[in-house]
Design a protein around this motif. Structure first.
Motif, PDB file in Angstrom:
ATOM      1  N   VAL A 124      37.476  31.519  57.392  1.00 59.12           N
ATOM      2  CA  VAL A 124      36.329  31.127  56.573  1.00 59.12           C
ATOM      3  C   VAL A 124      35.029  31.522  57.271  1.00 59.12           C
ATOM      4  O   VAL A 124      34.128  32.096  56.645  1.00 59.12           O
ATOM      5  N   LYS A 125      34.927  31.239  58.569  1.00 58.74           N
ATOM      6  CA  LYS A 125      33.711  31.605  59.317  1.00 58.74           C
ATOM      7  C   LYS A 125      33.503  33.117  59.307  1.00 58.74           C
ATOM      8  O   LYS A 125      32.377  33.593  59.132  1.00 58.74           O
ATOM      9  N   GLN A 126      34.585  33.878  59.494  1.00 54.71           N
ATOM     10  CA  GLN A 126      34.487  35.337  59.512  1.00 54.71           C
ATOM     11  C   GLN A 126      34.030  35.877  58.154  1.00 54.71           C
ATOM     12  O   GLN A 126      33.158  36.740  58.089  1.00 54.71           O
ATOM     13  N   ALA A 127      34.578  35.352  57.076  1.00 55.43           N
ATOM     14  CA  ALA A 127      34.178  35.797  55.735  1.00 55.43           C
ATOM     15  C   ALA A 127      32.698  35.498  55.488  1.00 55.43           C
ATOM     16  O   ALA A 127      31.976  36.314  54.910  1.00 55.43           O
ATOM     17  N   PHE A 128      32.252  34.362  55.963  1.00 50.03           N
ATOM     18  CA  PHE A 128      30.857  33.965  55.806  1.00 50.03           C
ATOM     19  C   PHE A 128      29.941  34.906  56.593  1.00 50.03           C
ATOM     20  O   PHE A 128      28.936  35.407  56.075  1.00 50.03           O
ATOM     21  N   ARG A 129      30.302  35.157  57.863  1.00 47.89           N
ATOM     22  CA  ARG A 129      29.499  36.056  58.712  1.00 47.89           C
ATOM     23  C   ARG A 129      29.426  37.460  58.118  1.00 47.89           C
ATOM     24  O   ARG A 129      28.360  38.070  58.066  1.00 47.89           O
ATOM     25  N   GLU A 130      30.581  37.977  57.688  1.00 51.60           N
ATOM     26  CA  GLU A 130      30.614  39.336  57.137  1.00 51.60           C
ATOM     27  C   GLU A 130      29.759  39.460  55.879  1.00 51.60           C
ATOM     28  O   GLU A 130      29.079  40.466  55.691  1.00 51.60           O
ATOM     29  N   ALA A 131      29.808  38.463  55.028  1.00 51.65           N
ATOM     30  CA  ALA A 131      28.991  38.498  53.810  1.00 51.65           C
ATOM     31  C   ALA A 131      27.515  38.567  54.152  1.00 51.65           C
ATOM     32  O   ALA A 131      26.759  39.342  53.551  1.00 51.65           O
ATOM     33  N   ILE A 132      27.090  37.776  55.127  1.00 53.46           N
ATOM     34  CA  ILE A 132      25.672  37.759  55.511  1.00 53.46           C
ATOM     35  C   ILE A 132      25.276  39.060  56.200  1.00 53.46           C
ATOM     36  O   ILE A 132      24.252  39.662  55.885  1.00 53.46           O
ATOM     37  N   GLU A 133      26.108  39.523  57.131  1.00 56.58           N
ATOM     38  CA  GLU A 133      25.781  40.746  57.877  1.00 56.58           C
ATOM     39  C   GLU A 133      25.787  41.990  56.995  1.00 56.58           C
ATOM     40  O   GLU A 133      24.947  42.878  57.152  1.00 56.58           O
ATOM     41  N   ASN A 134      26.737  42.061  56.047  1.00 57.31           N
ATOM     42  CA  ASN A 134      26.894  43.256  55.218  1.00 57.31           C
ATOM     43  C   ASN A 134      26.280  43.126  53.829  1.00 57.31           C
ATOM     44  O   ASN A 134      26.384  44.046  53.020  1.00 57.31           O
ATOM     45  N   HIS A 135      25.686  41.962  53.560  1.00 59.15           N
ATOM     46  CA  HIS A 135      25.071  41.690  52.250  1.00 59.15           C
ATOM     47  C   HIS A 135      26.089  41.881  51.121  1.00 59.15           C
ATOM     48  O   HIS A 135      25.786  42.479  50.095  1.00 59.15           O
ATOM     49  N   THR A 136      27.272  41.361  51.350  1.00 64.22           N
ATOM     50  CA  THR A 136      28.341  41.451  50.357  1.00 64.22           C
ATOM     51  C   THR A 136      28.652  40.057  49.817  1.00 64.22           C
ATOM     52  O   THR A 136      28.138  39.062  50.300  1.00 64.22           O
ATOM     53  N   THR A 137      29.515  40.010  48.833  1.00 65.29           N
ATOM     54  CA  THR A 137      29.918  38.739  48.239  1.00 65.29           C
ATOM     55  C   THR A 137      30.808  37.976  49.210  1.00 65.29           C
ATOM     56  O   THR A 137      31.723  38.550  49.807  1.00 65.29           O
ATOM     57  N   GLY A 149      43.117  11.776  54.818  1.00 65.26           N
ATOM     58  CA  GLY A 149      44.320  12.509  55.195  1.00 65.26           C
ATOM     59  C   GLY A 149      44.831  13.463  54.131  1.00 65.26           C
ATOM     60  O   GLY A 149      45.728  14.264  54.382  1.00 65.26           O
ATOM     61  N   THR A 150      44.270  13.407  52.936  1.00 61.95           N
ATOM     62  CA  THR A 150      44.673  14.298  51.852  1.00 61.95           C
ATOM     63  C   THR A 150      44.249  15.725  52.169  1.00 61.95           C
ATOM     64  O   THR A 150      43.169  15.957  52.706  1.00 61.95           O
ATOM     65  N   THR A 151      45.109  16.677  51.825  1.00 64.38           N
ATOM     66  CA  THR A 151      44.773  18.089  51.975  1.00 64.38           C
ATOM     67  C   THR A 151      44.578  18.682  50.591  1.00 64.38           C
ATOM     68  O   THR A 151      45.384  18.466  49.698  1.00 64.38           O
ATOM     69  N   ARG A 152      43.485  19.405  50.404  1.00 63.55           N
ATOM     70  CA  ARG A 152      43.160  20.034  49.121  1.00 63.55           C
ATOM     71  C   ARG A 152      42.862  21.513  49.364  1.00 63.55           C
ATOM     72  O   ARG A 152      42.555  21.910  50.488  1.00 63.55           O
ATOM     73  N   TRP A 153      42.927  22.292  48.304  1.00 63.36           N
ATOM     74  CA  TRP A 153      42.569  23.702  48.348  1.00 63.36           C
ATOM     75  C   TRP A 153      41.225  23.918  47.662  1.00 63.36           C
ATOM     76  O   TRP A 153      40.990  23.386  46.580  1.00 63.36           O
ATOM     77  N   LEU A 154      40.367  24.718  48.286  1.00 67.11           N
ATOM     78  CA  LEU A 154      39.081  25.090  47.691  1.00 67.11           C
ATOM     79  C   LEU A 154      38.920  26.603  47.690  1.00 67.11           C
ATOM     80  O   LEU A 154      39.487  27.295  48.541  1.00 67.11           O
ATOM     81  N   ARG A 155      38.140  27.082  46.727  1.00 65.71           N
ATOM     82  CA  ARG A 155      37.723  28.486  46.692  1.00 65.71           C
ATOM     83  C   ARG A 155      36.204  28.487  46.690  1.00 65.71           C
ATOM     84  O   ARG A 155      35.576  27.794  45.894  1.00 65.71           O
ATOM     85  N   SER A 156      35.643  29.300  47.574  1.00 64.36           N
ATOM     86  CA  SER A 156      34.178  29.457  47.619  1.00 64.36           C
ATOM     87  C   SER A 156      33.828  30.906  47.344  1.00 64.36           C
ATOM     88  O   SER A 156      34.526  31.813  47.793  1.00 64.36           O
ATOM     89  N   GLN A 157      32.743  31.078  46.629  1.00 65.31           N
ATOM     90  CA  GLN A 157      32.201  32.408  46.385  1.00 65.31           C
ATOM     91  C   GLN A 157      30.683  32.307  46.462  1.00 65.31           C
ATOM     92  O   GLN A 157      30.125  31.318  46.002  1.00 65.31           O
ATOM     93  N   GLY A 158      30.066  33.320  47.038  1.00 64.77           N
ATOM     94  CA  GLY A 158      28.618  33.285  47.136  1.00 64.77           C
ATOM     95  C   GLY A 158      28.018  34.670  47.205  1.00 64.77           C
ATOM     96  O   GLY A 158      28.699  35.643  47.545  1.00 64.77           O
ATOM     97  N   ALA A 159      26.746  34.732  46.885  1.00 64.35           N
ATOM     98  CA  ALA A 159      25.996  35.988  46.925  1.00 64.35           C
ATOM     99  C   ALA A 159      24.845  35.844  47.913  1.00 64.35           C
ATOM    100  O   ALA A 159      24.176  34.815  47.955  1.00 64.35           O
ATOM    101  N   VAL A 160      24.631  36.886  48.675  1.00 62.77           N
ATOM    102  CA  VAL A 160      23.563  36.907  49.671  1.00 62.77           C
ATOM    103  C   VAL A 160      22.285  37.431  49.020  1.00 62.77           C
ATOM    104  O   VAL A 160      22.310  38.409  48.274  1.00 62.77           O
TER     105      VAL A 160
END
Length: 189
Positions: A124-137, A149-160
């Motif tokens: 997650v951190k790597q995807a975030f860094r790459e999006a900011i550095e490369n101006h990608t989604t 203690g519950t585990t859930r799944w999330l999807r994040s998407q963002g634009a720089v």
């Protein structure tokens, strides 16, 4: 609002001056009444502007309530991070996706990372860094841990967003709970 104010001002000035000139010939009385007329105009337009802005704000607030309700029903939230000030803006239901009963006064990227399951944190951190550095989604799917203690799944998407010099200044996007989808995929895999 500005157009209404301009139109009202032009009509008031043109017609009230003509009306005064028609009925009053004494310059001293005309001057006093003009002053009173000016004060009346300022006060009346102040109240008019107040009610127009108030009405406009109610429309915006009602629209925001509908959007928030829709986001909550879709198990989706919005987020925005100012990369210069590190200020985060999140939608009203954002905290619920992380299993929090109450919205935090402040939500930081560290708060977000603290909820990401350790198996997905670096990805997650790597995807975030790459999006900011490369101006990608920015796109990422990951598990999170709720405090109970519950585990859930999330999807994040963002634009720089970049400034006029091509520097990343903010990133904004959505986050959605995809737990049901992931459980269905696992069931039929």
């Amino acid at each position: 609002i500005a157009f209404s104010y301009l139109l009202l001002g032009i009509i008031w000035i043109l017609f009230s001056d003509q009306l005064l000139e028609f009925f009053i010939t004494d310059l001293e009385i005309y001057s006093r009444i003009s002053s009173i007329k000016g004060i009346f105009y300022v006060l009346s337009t102040t109240f008019l502007l107040y009610f127009l802005v108030r009405s406009s704000n109610k429309v915006v607030q009602n629209a925001q309530k509908r959007v928030n309700k829709g986001l909550e029903l879709a198990k989706t939230a919005t987020w925005s991070i100012n990369l210069e000030t590190h200020e985060n803006i999140i939608s009203a239901n954002h905290h619920k996706l992380f299993g929090l009963k109450n919205a935090p006064k402040k939500w930081t990227i560290k708060d977000f990372y603290s909820h990401v399951h350790p198996d997905y944190l670096e990805e997650v951190k790597q995807a975030f860094r790459e999006a900011i550095e490369n101006h990608t989604t920015y796109k990422s799917e990951y598990k999170i841990n709720w405090d109970d203690g519950t585990t859930r799944w999330l999807r994040s998407q963002g634009a720089v967003e970049v400034d006029e010099h091509g520097e990343a200044i903010s990133i904004a996007g959505i986050i959605e709970d995809i737990t049901d989808k992931k459980e269905l995929e696992a069931e039929y895999a």
